[in-house]
Design a protein around this motif. Structure first.
Motif, short mmCIF file in Angstrom:
data_model
loop_
_atom_site.label_atom_id
_atom_site.label_comp_id
_atom_site.label_asym_id
_atom_site.label_seq_id
_atom_site.Cartn_x
_atom_site.Cartn_y
_atom_site.Cartn_z
N SER A 2 -10.96 36.01 -18.40
CA SER A 2 -12.44 35.92 -17.97
C SER A 2 -12.66 34.48 -17.57
O SER A 2 -12.20 33.66 -18.14
CB SER A 2 -13.29 36.07 -19.09
OG SER A 2 -12.88 35.45 -20.27
N ASN A 394 -7.33 35.96 -29.71
CA ASN A 394 -7.82 35.56 -28.34
C ASN A 394 -7.04 34.02 -28.15
O ASN A 394 -6.90 33.18 -28.91
CB ASN A 394 -9.37 35.23 -28.65
CG ASN A 394 -10.12 36.73 -28.94
OD1 ASN A 394 -10.42 37.39 -28.25
ND2 ASN A 394 -10.09 36.84 -30.46
N LEU A 396 -8.01 30.43 -25.67
CA LEU A 396 -8.82 29.40 -25.21
C LEU A 396 -8.10 28.40 -24.55
O LEU A 396 -7.85 27.54 -25.41
CB LEU A 396 -10.19 29.23 -25.79
CG LEU A 396 -11.19 28.19 -24.97
CD1 LEU A 396 -11.67 28.72 -23.87
CD2 LEU A 396 -12.36 27.87 -25.73
N VAL A 423 -9.57 33.60 -22.23
CA VAL A 423 -11.09 33.16 -21.70
C VAL A 423 -10.68 31.73 -21.11
O VAL A 423 -10.00 30.62 -21.71
CB VAL A 423 -11.98 32.80 -22.80
CG1 VAL A 423 -13.29 32.13 -22.15
CG2 VAL A 423 -12.28 34.16 -23.45
N ALA A 425 -12.42 28.72 -19.43
CA ALA A 425 -13.64 27.97 -19.45
C ALA A 425 -13.69 26.80 -18.68
O ALA A 425 -12.77 25.93 -18.77
CB ALA A 425 -14.16 28.07 -20.81
N VAL A 431 -18.76 29.69 -25.13
CA VAL A 431 -17.99 30.95 -25.74
C VAL A 431 -18.25 31.13 -27.07
O VAL A 431 -18.06 30.45 -27.94
CB VAL A 431 -16.42 30.60 -25.58
CG1 VAL A 431 -15.58 31.62 -25.95
CG2 VAL A 431 -15.98 30.21 -24.15
N ARG A 439 -16.06 35.76 -25.82
CA ARG A 439 -16.31 36.00 -24.75
C ARG A 439 -17.45 34.85 -24.27
O ARG A 439 -18.12 34.39 -25.19
CB ARG A 439 -17.27 37.29 -24.73
CG ARG A 439 -18.40 37.45 -25.76
CD ARG A 439 -18.97 38.92 -25.49
NE ARG A 439 -20.24 38.77 -26.40
CZ ARG A 439 -20.32 39.33 -27.72
NH1 ARG A 439 -19.15 39.85 -28.34
NH2 ARG A 439 -21.26 39.56 -28.26
N ILE A 440 -17.52 34.62 -23.10
CA ILE A 440 -18.32 33.61 -22.39
C ILE A 440 -19.86 34.34 -22.59
O ILE A 440 -20.11 35.58 -22.04
CB ILE A 440 -17.99 33.43 -20.84
CG1 ILE A 440 -16.76 32.66 -20.90
CG2 ILE A 440 -19.05 32.63 -20.07
CD1 ILE A 440 -16.11 32.60 -19.63
#
Length: 561
Positions: A2, A394, A396, A423, A425, A431, A439-440
Motif C-alpha cells: 500500500s 505487518n 513498515l 505499508v 508511507a 498508519v 493500514r493507511i
C-alpha cells in the motif's frame, strides 16, 4: 503493497484498541528521523533528528521535523525514546524540548551523554532516563523493551513497544556485524524471542536495502587503514563523523602501531571523543593523543589529525582546509583519509572537497579507491535474514529514500509477508494498527521546517525559491515613481540590475511594460502600492523571460509622487 495517495485527508478518531503510527521524518529521506506512536490518549516519540541541507536549500543550516501535528498535544507525550546518538536521530531534540522541557528523554548511556552535552549548549536541563539492552520500562500506555543492535556508533538500541493493540519492533539503525570492535552484536536471540511472542508490526531500517549480501565487518577495514599509516610519507589527516567511535578507535590503534601522535580538530570531534573516552567507549592508547599546538612541533611524518568534514559540509574542518580558509594548511605529500561513507545527496560536495585537497598536492584515500569504510546499516541479506527470523504480520519500512523503502518492502514480500500487509508511507502519512492489520488511514502536516541562523521556520519554500532565483538568475529592482492623481509614471523608472548579464540600457525597453501595467491598473481602479508592485513584478518578469530567456527576481518599489 500500500502506498500513500495525494487525496488523503485528516485521519479519523483513533479506535481505543488501536495503535497509531505517524512518521514526521525519515520516510522518503535519509535523516530527520522522528516517529510518533499514539495509544490510549498518550503519545510516545521515537527519535527526533535533523536533516542536513542540500545545495537547493541556500542559507539553511538544518531541516527539522514539523511538530504541527503534535504541538497541541505536547502534554500527552509520555516520553521521547532515542535509539542512538547520531544527529539524524537526536539533532532536533533541543527544538522539541523548547516547547516542553520536562518530557522524559530515554536512551542508552552514550546517547544520553551526547544529548546532555547538546542540550547544555541550548541551556536546557532535560529529564534523562538511562536504559540498556534487556531493560523493560513503561512510559504511559507504552511498555518498551530495549534490544542491543550493532551500528556505527556504540550503544544502539532497537525498541519493542507493547500496547493492547499489539507488539511493534522498531530496529533503529542496525546491521549484523558478527565481529564488531566492541564485541556488542545485534541481539538476534532477543529478536527470535519477540518473534515467538508475535511481532504485529516490524519497522525496519531501509538504508542499504538495495545493497546485496551482508555489510562487511568493521574489522575488515583494519588492513587498509594500517596501510595508510604505514605508507604515508608525511602528515595524515583523517576525516570522519564526530560520533564514529569505532572508526576513531581504529585510527588511534594504527597511530600507536606506527608511532604517530594524534590531535583532534573541531569542536564536535573534541567534545564527542572526550565523552566517549570518559565513559569507556573509546580506548585512547597512552601517549598517542596530544594537543594540536604540540603536534605542530613534531615532524609531519610522525603526526596525524582527526577532523570532521567527511560529507563535504562547507563549514566543517576538511572543507575549509580544501578551500584554504582553515588555519591548518594542506601541503604537498599530505595523505587525507576520508573514513566515512557518502550520505545520499552529498556526492557533489564531497567531490568538490576531494578535488580541492588534491589540487594542493594531497593524496586522498576514500571509499572509492580503498576499503576504508563500511556502512552502519544492514544490507539486503541481513534484512531477509531478519524477516525470516521474525515472521512479522505487518511491515513498515523506515529510514530511507523512496527507492530504499521500496527495495525493503520487496524483500519482505519475497520472504513471505503478504503484499497487502506491507505499508510504504511517507512523512505525515498516518498508519493504524487495528486487530493485527496495519493500514493507511489519513495524513497530517509534515513539511520541512528550516532553521536559518536562529530563526526556526522563518524560511519558507517561497523564500528558498527566491534565494535560488537570486543565485541562478540575478535580481532587478524596479523603482517606479507614480503620480498619485493620474496613476501614471511621474518620470521614467529606474532599473537596478545585480547578478544578471546585460548591456547598459537593456532594461530601458521595459519602460513601456511598466507604463502599460500602470495604465491598466488605473483603468481597473487599482491604486494600492502593494497591488501595483505585484502587477509590475509579474509583467516585467514575463518581459524579461521573452527578451532574455531568463527570469530574474523582480523587486518593484512604487513611490507616490
Amino acid at each position: 503493497m500500500s502506498h500513500p495517495h495525494p487525496e488523503l485527508s485528516s485521519p479519523p478518531p483513533l479506535d481505543q484498541n488501536a495503535l497509531r503510527i505517524v512518521g514526521l521524518g525519515g520516510l522518503g529521506e535519509v535523516g530527520r528521523n522522528m516517529t510518533v506512536f499514539e495509544h490510549g490518549g498518550q503519545l510516545l516519540v521515537l527519535d527526533c533528528g535533523v536533516l542536513f541541507p542540500e545545495p537547493h536549500h541556500p542559507g539553511v543550516d538544518l531541516i527539522l521535523p514539523d511538530f504541527t501535528a503534535i504541538r497541541d498535544r505536547l502534554d500527552d507525550i509520555a516520553a521521547i525514546v532515542l535509539t542512538h546518538g547520531h544527529e539524524d536521530h537526536i539533532g532536533g531534540l533541543p527544538y522539541l524540548l523548547r516547547e516542553r522541557p520536562d518530557v522524559p528523554v530515554v536512551g542508552s548511556r552514550l546517547t544520553l551523554a551526547l544529548v546532555a552535552a547538546k542540550l547544555k549548549e541550548h541551556r536546557i536541563r532535560p529529564t534523562l532516563v538511562e536504559v540498556a539492552e534487556g531493560h523493560r520500562s513503561t512510559f504511559g500506555a507504552f511498555d518498551c523493551e530495549f534490544v542491543a543492535v550493532n551500528h556505527s556508533i556504540p550503544d544502539g538500541l532497537a525498541v519493542a513497544i507493547r500496547t493492547a493493540a499489539g507488539l511493534v519492533l522498531h530496529t533503529g539503525d542496525f546491521k549484523m556485524d558478527q565481529f564488531p570492535l566492541d564485541g556488542r552484536i545485534t541481539d538476534l536471540r532477543a529478536f527470535a524471542r519477540l518473534a515467538e511472542e508475535g511481532v504485529d508490526l516490524f519497522m525496519v531500517d531501509s538504508t542499504n536495502a538495495e545493497v546485496p549480501g551482508f555489510t562487511i565487518s568493521e574489522r575488515e577495514l583494519a588492513p587498509a587503514i594500517d596501510a595508510v599509516f604505514r605508507d604515508a610519507p608525511q602528515r595524515i589527516i583523517v576525516s570522519s563523523f564526530a560520533s564514529h567511535v569505532h572508526r576513531i578507535q581504529q585510527v588511534l590503534d594504527a597511530a600507536q602501531d606506527h608511532d604517530r601522535k594524534v590531535a583532534f580538530v573541531g569542536r564536535s570531534m573534541v567534545r564527542n571523543m572526550k565523552l566517549a573516552g570518559d565513559l569507556g567507549y573509546l580506548r585512547i592508547p597512552p601517549g598517542v593523543l596530544v594537543e594540536l599546538g604540540e603536534l605542530e612541533k613534531l615532524p609531519p611524518a610522525r603526526t596525524a589529525l582527526i577532523c570532521t568534514g567527511s560529507q563535504g559540509e562547507p563549514m566543517a574542518a576538511l572543507a575549509r582546509m580544501a578551500n584554504r580558509s582553515h588555519s591548518i594548511r594542506i601541503e604537498r605529500g599530505d595523505t587525507i583519509l576520508m573514513a566515512s561513507s557518502v550520505i545520499p545527496g552529498n556526492e557533489n560536495a564531497i567531490s568538490t572537497v576531494i578535488n580541492g585537497l588534491t589540487r594542493w598536492g594531497a593524496h586522498v584515500v576514500h571509499k572509492g579507491n580503498a576499503r576504508v569504510h563500511t556502512s552502519g546499516h544492514a544490507s539486503a541479506g541481513e534484512l531477509a535474514y531478519c524477516y525470516n527470523l521474525i515472521r512479522p504480520r505487518n511491515v513498515l519500512p523506515v529510514h530511507g529514500e523512496w527507492r530504499h523503502l521500496d527495495a525493503n518492502a520487496r524483500i519482505a514480500i519475497r520472504t513471505g509477508v503478504p503484499p497487502e500487509h506491507v505499508v510504504i508511507a511517507e512523512n505525515g502519512v498516518v498508519v493504524d494498527l487495528v486487530r493485527g492489520e496495519a493500514r493507511i488511514v489519513g495524513k497530517v502536516p509534515a513539511g520541512n521546517v528550516y532553521l536559518d541562523a536562529r530563526a526556526i521556520g522563518g524560511v519558507t519554500e517561497a523564500a528558498l525559491r527566491d534565494r535560488r532565483t537570486l543565485a541562478a538568475e540575478g535580481v532587478v529592482t524596479v523603482l517606479a515613481i507614480v503620480d498619485a492623481d493620474t496613476g501614471k509614471l511621474a518620470e521614467p523608472p529606474d532599473f537596478v540590475v545585480r547578478g544578471f548579464v546585460h548591456q547598459p540600457g537593456d532594461f530601458d525597453a521595459a519602460t513601456p511594460v511598466v507604463e502599460e501595467t500602470l495604465l491598466r491598473a488605473a483603468t481597473e481602479g487599482i491604486g494600492d502600492p502593494w497591488q501595483l508592485e505585484e502587477l509590475i513584478s509579474r509583467d516585467v518578469s514575463r518581459w524579461a523571460r521573452r527578451a532574455f530567456g531568463r527570469q530574474p527576481l523582480i523587486i518593484p518599489i512604487v513611490i507616490d509622487a
